[in-house]
Design an enzyme around this catalytic site. Structure first.
Site, PDB file in Angstrom:
ATOM      1  N   GLY A  74      -5.528 -12.155  -8.507  1.00 50.11           N
ATOM      2  CA  GLY A  74      -5.808 -11.730  -9.874  1.00 50.11           C
ATOM      3  C   GLY A  74      -5.868 -10.228 -10.098  1.00 50.11           C
ATOM      4  N   TRP A 112      -3.567  -7.882 -10.354  1.00 44.37           N
ATOM      5  CA  TRP A 112      -2.635  -7.326 -11.337  1.00 44.37           C
ATOM      6  C   TRP A 112      -3.069  -7.662 -12.755  1.00 44.37           C
ATOM      7  CZ3 TRP A 112       3.256  -6.860 -10.121  1.00 44.37           C
ATOM      8  CH2 TRP A 112       3.429  -6.039  -9.004  1.00 44.37           C
ATOM      9  N   ASP A 122       0.192 -19.467 -10.609  1.00 43.98           N
ATOM     10  CA  ASP A 122       0.239 -19.427  -9.152  1.00 43.98           C
ATOM     11  C   ASP A 122      -0.056 -20.816  -8.603  1.00 43.98           C
ATOM     12  OD1 ASP A 122      -0.213 -18.687  -6.291  1.00 43.98           O
ATOM     13  OD2 ASP A 122      -0.215 -16.659  -7.097  1.00 43.98           O
ATOM     14  N   ASP A 172       3.256 -24.663  -9.747  1.00 47.87           N
ATOM     15  CA  ASP A 172       4.410 -24.046  -9.109  1.00 47.87           C
ATOM     16  C   ASP A 172       5.314 -23.423 -10.165  1.00 47.87           C
ATOM     17  OD1 ASP A 172       6.573 -23.314  -7.569  1.00 47.87           O
ATOM     18  OD2 ASP A 172       6.888 -25.300  -6.683  1.00 47.87           O
ATOM     19  N   LYS A 226       8.525  -7.799  -6.911  1.00 49.24           N
ATOM     20  CA  LYS A 226       8.506  -7.424  -5.501  1.00 49.24           C
ATOM     21  C   LYS A 226       9.801  -7.869  -4.837  1.00 49.24           C
ATOM     22  CE  LYS A 226       4.813  -8.193  -2.957  1.00 49.24           C
ATOM     23  NZ  LYS A 226       3.791  -8.974  -2.231  1.00 49.24           N
TER      24      LYS A 226
END
Length: 226
Positions: free
Chosen positions: A75, A77, A94, A110, A174
């Protein structure tokens, strides 16, 4: 017995049970200034500073009214989002459980599930200005396989951003050493006015992670009539 009342042999036995990698991780955590700062500032993870540093360089939060946090756990971010954009509607998702964050709608599901995009869009009640993805696949120890699995998540996150972002919006994800795959990079460059890679200072030097920052979403592609 030691002065603390603990048997020193117990500590030795416990240490023997740890793998070399977990021992290195523990040492790194204890000595990591970002970990200490996160505790002092009330952030759930050191990763919060990666987003803060990316914002300082790329001005990610300007004008954001709706944001999506893909791979929200634990959490950090979304905590930054709430601090920097207190009036924005924030939705996270998540597979892992995430403790509630005031002002953030969290889905424990998911992201790759067919129903996930619609759930996120419905909770936002409008197109997001910012899509963040700090997702990474669980590693199996094989470098090429780990890279491919994580890039699969990046591609899915990019598909979501391209489908749902508001014009002018931003996508941050990322990636790993080598940056974004050539095909995906080409897609992002066609759909955004600016695409760059960065490794924020909070990202450990030994880590292969980088981030792709795509700004200025050009909007949905208009289908040409025959």
């Amino acid at each position: 017995m030691s002065r603390s009342g603990r048997d020193p042999n117990e500590r030795l036995r416990t240490a023997k049970k740890r793998t070399t990698s977990s021992a290195r991780w523990l040492t790194r955590q204890i000595n990591d200034p970002y970990v200490k700062q996160a505790k002092a500032d009330g952030y759930r993870s050191r990763a919060a500073y990666k987003l803060i540093e990316l914002d300082e360089k790329f001005d990610l939060f300007k004008g954001v009214t709706r944001a999506v946090d893909l791979g929200i756990a634990p959490g950090g971010w979304s905590q930054v989002l709430r601090l920097k954009c207190p009036k924005a509607k924030v939705v996270g998702i998540d597979l892992l459980p995430t403790d509630p964050i005031e002002g953030v709608t969290i889905f424990e599901m998911d992201f790759m599930a067919d129903e996930a995009p619609a759930a996120l869009e419905g909770a936002l009640e409008g197109a997001p200005d910012l899509v963040l993805s700090d997702m990474a696949a669980n590693t199996v120890g094989h470098k090429q396989t780990d890279h491919l699995r994580t890039m699969g998540l990046v591609e899915t996150a990019a598909d979501f951003a391209i489908q749902y972002l508001a014009p002018g919006g931003t996508f941050v994800a990322k990636v790993f050493a080598g940056g974004t795959d050539t095909e995906l990079l080409g897609i992002l460059k066609r759909r955004f006015t600016s695409v760059k890679h960065a490794k924020p200072p909070a990202s450990r030097k030994g880590s292969s992670e980088w981030y792709v920052i795509a700004k200025g979403f050009k909007g949905p592609v208009e289908e040409k009539e025959d």
